[in-house]
Design a protein around this motif. Structure first.
Motif, PDB file in Angstrom:
ATOM      1  N   ASN A  20     -30.513  -1.886 -30.193  1.00 23.22           N
ATOM      2  CA  ASN A  20     -29.192  -1.738 -29.551  1.00 23.22           C
ATOM      3  C   ASN A  20     -28.079  -1.639 -30.587  1.00 23.22           C
ATOM      4  OD1 ASN A  20     -27.826  -1.380 -27.159  1.00 23.22           O
ATOM      5  ND2 ASN A  20     -27.373  -3.549 -26.865  1.00 23.22           N
ATOM      6  N   ARG A  21     -28.426  -1.122 -31.767  1.00 20.90           N
ATOM      7  CA  ARG A  21     -27.530  -1.105 -32.921  1.00 20.90           C
ATOM      8  C   ARG A  21     -26.161  -0.466 -32.609  1.00 20.90           C
ATOM      9  NH1 ARG A  21     -26.836   3.075 -36.346  1.00 20.90           N
ATOM     10  NH2 ARG A  21     -25.979   2.614 -38.392  1.00 20.90           N
ATOM     11  N   ASP A  22     -26.151   0.702 -31.986  1.00 17.44           N
ATOM     12  CA  ASP A  22     -24.884   1.409 -31.793  1.00 17.44           C
ATOM     13  C   ASP A  22     -23.933   0.629 -30.883  1.00 17.44           C
ATOM     14  OD1 ASP A  22     -25.977   3.277 -33.395  1.00 17.44           O
ATOM     15  OD2 ASP A  22     -26.364   4.757 -31.820  1.00 17.44           O
ATOM     16  N   ASN A  23     -24.471   0.117 -29.776  1.00 17.07           N
ATOM     17  CA  ASN A  23     -23.611  -0.658 -28.865  1.00 17.07           C
ATOM     18  C   ASN A  23     -23.124  -1.938 -29.529  1.00 17.07           C
ATOM     19  OD1 ASN A  23     -23.798   1.066 -26.588  1.00 17.07           O
ATOM     20  ND2 ASN A  23     -25.829   0.258 -26.149  1.00 17.07           N
ATOM     21  N   VAL A  24     -24.026  -2.608 -30.269  1.00 14.46           N
ATOM     22  CA  VAL A  24     -23.629  -3.866 -30.919  1.00 14.46           C
ATOM     23  C   VAL A  24     -22.564  -3.584 -31.982  1.00 14.46           C
ATOM     24  CG1 VAL A  24     -24.419  -5.812 -32.329  1.00 14.46           C
ATOM     25  CG2 VAL A  24     -25.811  -5.041 -30.417  1.00 14.46           C
ATOM     26  N   LEU A  25     -22.698  -2.461 -32.685  1.00 13.57           N
ATOM     27  CA  LEU A  25     -21.685  -2.117 -33.691  1.00 13.57           C
ATOM     28  C   LEU A  25     -20.307  -1.929 -33.056  1.00 13.57           C
ATOM     29  CD1 LEU A  25     -23.263   0.358 -36.277  1.00 13.57           C
ATOM     30  CD2 LEU A  25     -22.131  -1.836 -36.737  1.00 13.57           C
ATOM     31  N   ASP A  26     -20.258  -1.241 -31.908  1.00 13.08           N
ATOM     32  CA  ASP A  26     -18.975  -1.056 -31.209  1.00 13.08           C
ATOM     33  C   ASP A  26     -18.339  -2.391 -30.870  1.00 13.08           C
ATOM     34  OD1 ASP A  26     -19.061   1.647 -31.264  1.00 13.08           O
ATOM     35  OD2 ASP A  26     -19.780   1.910 -29.194  1.00 13.08           O
ATOM     36  N   VAL A  27     -19.155  -3.286 -30.300  1.00 18.55           N
ATOM     37  CA  VAL A  27     -18.618  -4.582 -29.877  1.00 18.55           C
ATOM     38  C   VAL A  27     -18.226  -5.418 -31.097  1.00 18.55           C
ATOM     39  CG1 VAL A  27     -19.047  -6.640 -28.491  1.00 18.55           C
ATOM     40  CG2 VAL A  27     -20.109  -4.488 -27.839  1.00 18.55           C
ATOM     41  N   LEU A  28     -19.035  -5.316 -32.148  1.00 23.17           N
ATOM     42  CA  LEU A  28     -18.745  -6.083 -33.361  1.00 23.17           C
ATOM     43  C   LEU A  28     -17.414  -5.631 -33.979  1.00 23.17           C
ATOM     44  CD1 LEU A  28     -19.869  -8.274 -35.218  1.00 23.17           C
ATOM     45  CD2 LEU A  28     -21.167  -6.522 -36.426  1.00 23.17           C
ATOM     46  N   ASP A  29     -17.156  -4.329 -33.962  1.00 22.93           N
ATOM     47  CA  ASP A  29     -15.869  -3.825 -34.487  1.00 22.93           C
ATOM     48  C   ASP A  29     -14.709  -4.457 -33.718  1.00 22.93           C
ATOM     49  OD1 ASP A  29     -17.051  -2.275 -36.372  1.00 22.93           O
ATOM     50  OD2 ASP A  29     -16.930  -0.392 -35.244  1.00 22.93           O
ATOM     51  N   GLU A  30     -14.839  -4.491 -32.398  1.00 17.64           N
ATOM     52  CA  GLU A  30     -13.787  -5.083 -31.560  1.00 17.64           C
ATOM     53  C   GLU A  30     -13.629  -6.574 -31.883  1.00 17.64           C
ATOM     54  OE1 GLU A  30     -11.534  -3.981 -29.690  1.00 17.64           O
ATOM     55  OE2 GLU A  30     -10.879  -5.888 -28.813  1.00 17.64           O
ATOM     56  N   HIS A  31     -14.757  -7.256 -32.083  1.00 21.56           N
ATOM     57  CA  HIS A  31     -14.729  -8.681 -32.376  1.00 21.56           C
ATOM     58  C   HIS A  31     -14.036  -8.939 -33.730  1.00 21.56           C
ATOM     59  CE1 HIS A  31     -15.906 -12.790 -31.996  1.00 21.56           C
ATOM     60  NE2 HIS A  31     -16.786 -12.767 -32.971  1.00 21.56           N
ATOM     61  N   ILE A  32     -14.371  -8.105 -34.708  1.00 29.86           N
ATOM     62  CA  ILE A  32     -13.743  -8.256 -36.038  1.00 29.86           C
ATOM     63  C   ILE A  32     -12.230  -8.015 -35.927  1.00 29.86           C
ATOM     64  CG2 ILE A  32     -13.617  -7.233 -38.368  1.00 29.86           C
ATOM     65  CD1 ILE A  32     -16.708  -6.797 -38.109  1.00 29.86           C
ATOM     66  N   ASN A  33     -11.827  -7.037 -35.102  1.00 35.29           N
ATOM     67  CA  ASN A  33     -10.390  -6.798 -34.874  1.00 35.29           C
ATOM     68  C   ASN A  33      -9.713  -8.040 -34.321  1.00 35.29           C
ATOM     69  OD1 ASN A  33     -10.502  -4.193 -35.705  1.00 35.29           O
ATOM     70  ND2 ASN A  33     -10.727  -3.315 -33.647  1.00 35.29           N
ATOM     71  N   GLN A  34     -10.395  -8.687 -33.366  1.00 39.26           N
ATOM     72  CA  GLN A  34      -9.803  -9.897 -32.752  1.00 39.26           C
ATOM     73  C   GLN A  34      -9.671 -11.013 -33.792  1.00 39.26           C
ATOM     74  OE1 GLN A  34      -8.426 -10.077 -29.921  1.00 39.26           O
ATOM     75  NE2 GLN A  34      -9.275  -8.316 -28.809  1.00 39.26           N
ATOM     76  N   ILE A  65     -25.172  -1.587 -22.912  1.00 40.02           N
ATOM     77  CA  ILE A  65     -23.769  -1.839 -23.290  1.00 40.02           C
ATOM     78  C   ILE A  65     -23.350  -3.238 -22.817  1.00 40.02           C
ATOM     79  CG2 ILE A  65     -21.364  -1.168 -22.845  1.00 40.02           C
ATOM     80  CD1 ILE A  65     -22.434   1.771 -22.646  1.00 40.02           C
ATOM     81  N   HIS A  66     -23.642  -3.541 -21.544  1.00 42.21           N
ATOM     82  CA  HIS A  66     -23.223  -4.845 -20.999  1.00 42.21           C
ATOM     83  C   HIS A  66     -23.855  -6.004 -21.766  1.00 42.21           C
ATOM     84  CE1 HIS A  66     -20.928  -3.196 -17.795  1.00 42.21           C
ATOM     85  NE2 HIS A  66     -21.961  -2.643 -17.184  1.00 42.21           N
ATOM     86  N   THR A  67     -25.141  -5.869 -22.120  1.00 38.25           N
ATOM     87  CA  THR A  67     -25.787  -6.997 -22.808  1.00 38.25           C
ATOM     88  C   THR A  67     -25.283  -7.119 -24.245  1.00 38.25           C
ATOM     89  OG1 THR A  67     -27.698  -5.588 -23.232  1.00 38.25           O
ATOM     90  CG2 THR A  67     -27.876  -7.161 -21.401  1.00 38.25           C
ATOM     91  N   ALA A  68     -24.861  -5.995 -24.839  1.00 36.49           N
ATOM     92  CA  ALA A  68     -24.234  -6.098 -26.167  1.00 36.49           C
ATOM     93  C   ALA A  68     -23.006  -7.009 -26.067  1.00 36.49           C
ATOM     94  CB  ALA A  68     -23.831  -4.719 -26.688  1.00 36.49           C
ATOM     95  N   TYR A  69     -22.245  -6.883 -24.945  1.00 35.42           N
ATOM     96  CA  TYR A  69     -21.051  -7.708 -24.750  1.00 35.42           C
ATOM     97  C   TYR A  69     -21.369  -9.153 -24.401  1.00 35.42           C
ATOM     98  CZ  TYR A  69     -17.440  -4.176 -25.145  1.00 35.42           C
ATOM     99  OH  TYR A  69     -16.579  -3.254 -25.649  1.00 35.42           O
ATOM    100  N   VAL A  70     -22.271  -9.347 -23.448  1.00 35.81           N
ATOM    101  CA  VAL A  70     -22.415 -10.726 -22.939  1.00 35.81           C
ATOM    102  C   VAL A  70     -23.495 -11.531 -23.649  1.00 35.81           C
ATOM    103  CG1 VAL A  70     -21.510 -10.192 -20.639  1.00 35.81           C
ATOM    104  CG2 VAL A  70     -23.986 -10.093 -21.037  1.00 35.81           C
ATOM    105  N   SER A  71     -24.296 -10.872 -24.472  1.00 35.43           N
ATOM    106  CA  SER A  71     -25.356 -11.645 -25.114  1.00 35.43           C
ATOM    107  C   SER A  71     -25.470 -11.379 -26.610  1.00 35.43           C
ATOM    108  CB  SER A  71     -26.685 -11.317 -24.403  1.00 35.43           C
ATOM    109  OG  SER A  71     -27.766 -11.794 -25.123  1.00 35.43           O
ATOM    110  N   HIS A  72     -25.545 -10.111 -26.989  1.00 37.09           N
ATOM    111  CA  HIS A  72     -25.902  -9.826 -28.380  1.00 37.09           C
ATOM    112  C   HIS A  72     -24.785 -10.223 -29.349  1.00 37.09           C
ATOM    113  CE1 HIS A  72     -28.740  -6.623 -26.438  1.00 37.09           C
ATOM    114  NE2 HIS A  72     -28.986  -7.849 -26.050  1.00 37.09           N
ATOM    115  N   ILE A  73     -23.516  -9.953 -28.971  1.00 37.30           N
ATOM    116  CA  ILE A  73     -22.417 -10.275 -29.892  1.00 37.30           C
ATOM    117  C   ILE A  73     -22.279 -11.791 -30.074  1.00 37.30           C
ATOM    118  CG2 ILE A  73     -20.588 -10.279 -28.118  1.00 37.30           C
ATOM    119  CD1 ILE A  73     -20.252  -9.030 -31.718  1.00 37.30           C
TER     120      ILE A  73
END
Ligand code: NAP
Length: 280
Positions: free
Chosen positions: A234-248, A175-183
């Motif tokens: 890490n598809r599921d975690n990246v999808l969660d973060v990507l949704d938040e990013h698209i919202n922003q 989860i953390h790496t989805a936030y700080v690296s993958h997104i």
């Protein structure tokens, strides 16, 4: 110690340089899927000797797995089959699938999952550089499932660089790496595509590209061979973060449409708080 590096690219090669330079490794054995990579690694003196995987395991105290993460899924179980007292360390960017895959292996304890949080947008043995890891952080994952002596050797290896160490479980790591690296990589790929699209009409745009553009889009030079396996795992975690990013992004868009620059100002101020994280 004799250390085998399996996958002698950016991370494996940089680790090889560092551990040889600081005296932690007496000998580095290189293993790679491609002859050309081994030849480059020998020419650059990243490795002392080359071996096939089985021989390398037999002759080494530590085996560092630094291939793309999909290859790790394929080769880690076979390496565990062959080890006696050696320690296996992987440096992959995702952890849950790999750790699930070997959780019941009788030699699971010899394996320590790690993720040195350092890198560049380049790949292959030609990209290996000294000092890549100095003072950075490495994540050690699910340590309770590794033998105490294997963990101790791994900590000594990262202390020798030196790197700070953070212990996490595999789900928190992913989860953390989805936030700080993958997104940030997806964001950079998208920004590069946006600008490349525009450039088809206006071919002078790159003459105007300045430091801000270059630093924001730098990650878009990264290799798909390394990143697709990460997004797959890490598809599921990246999808969660990507949704938040698209919202922003949608929030900024809506403020522009409404010409609400006061709120826009406040959002930029809020985003400036990132300094707190980056300066620590
Ligand atoms: P890289 O430069 O592409 O190096 C990977 C090397 O492994 C390449 O030489 C590759 O050969 C080789 N390889 C592929 N499959 C193999 C196999 N089955 N057996 C032996 N060698 C094999 O990639 P990297 O950036 O060093 O990444 C390595 C690992 O570190 C990845 O798991 C990545 O997630 C992780 N990591 C990367 C970064 C970063 O910023 N780059 C940071 C931290 C962790 P070919 O290229 O010829 O296929």
């Amino acid at each position: 110690m004799t250390i085998a590096i399996v996958g002698i690219g950016l991370i494996g090669g940089s680790l090889a340089i560092t551990l040889k330079e600081n005296g932690f490794a007496k000998k580095i054995i290189g293993v790679d899927i491609r002859r050309e990579n081994i030849d480059k690694a020998i020419r650059r003196r990243l490795i002392d000797e080359e071996r096939g995987l089985e021989e390398a395991i037999e002759e080494s105290d530590i085996i560092v797995l630094s291939t793309p993460v999909d290859a790790m899924l394929q080769i880690l179980p076979g390496i565990l089959d062959l080890v006696e007292q050696q320690v296996i360390i992987d440096v992959g960017s995702t952890k849950a699938q790999l750790l699930d895959k070997v959780k019941d292996h009788p030699k699971r304890g010899r394996y320590v999952a790690t993720h040195p949080m350092a890198g560049t947008e380049y790949s292959g043995p030609e990209a290996a550089i000294p000092n890549l890891f100095d003072g950075k952080c490495t994540v050690l994952v699910d340590l309770d499932d590794s033998d105490a002596d294997a963990v101790a050797v791994t900590r000594r290896l990262f202390d020798s660089i030196p790197m700070r160490q953070v212990d996490l479980d595999r789900h928190s790591h992913d989860i953390h790496t989805a936030y700080v690296s993958h997104i940030s990589h997806i964001s950079s790929f998208a920004l590069a595509l946006t600008v490349l699209e525009k450039e088809q009409d206006e071919d002078r745009i790159f003459e105007l590209a300045s430091g801000g553009f270059s630093s924001t889009v730098r990650l878009a030079k990264s290799s798909p061979d390394m990143w697709i396996p990460i997004f797959r795992q890490n598809r599921d975690n990246v999808l969660d973060v990507l949704d938040e990013h698209i919202n922003q992004l949608a929030r900024f868009r809506s403020l522009l449409i409404k010409k609400d620059f006061d709120t826009f100002y406040k959002l930029i101020e809020e985003s400036n708080q990132i300094r707190k994280i980056l300066s620590s």
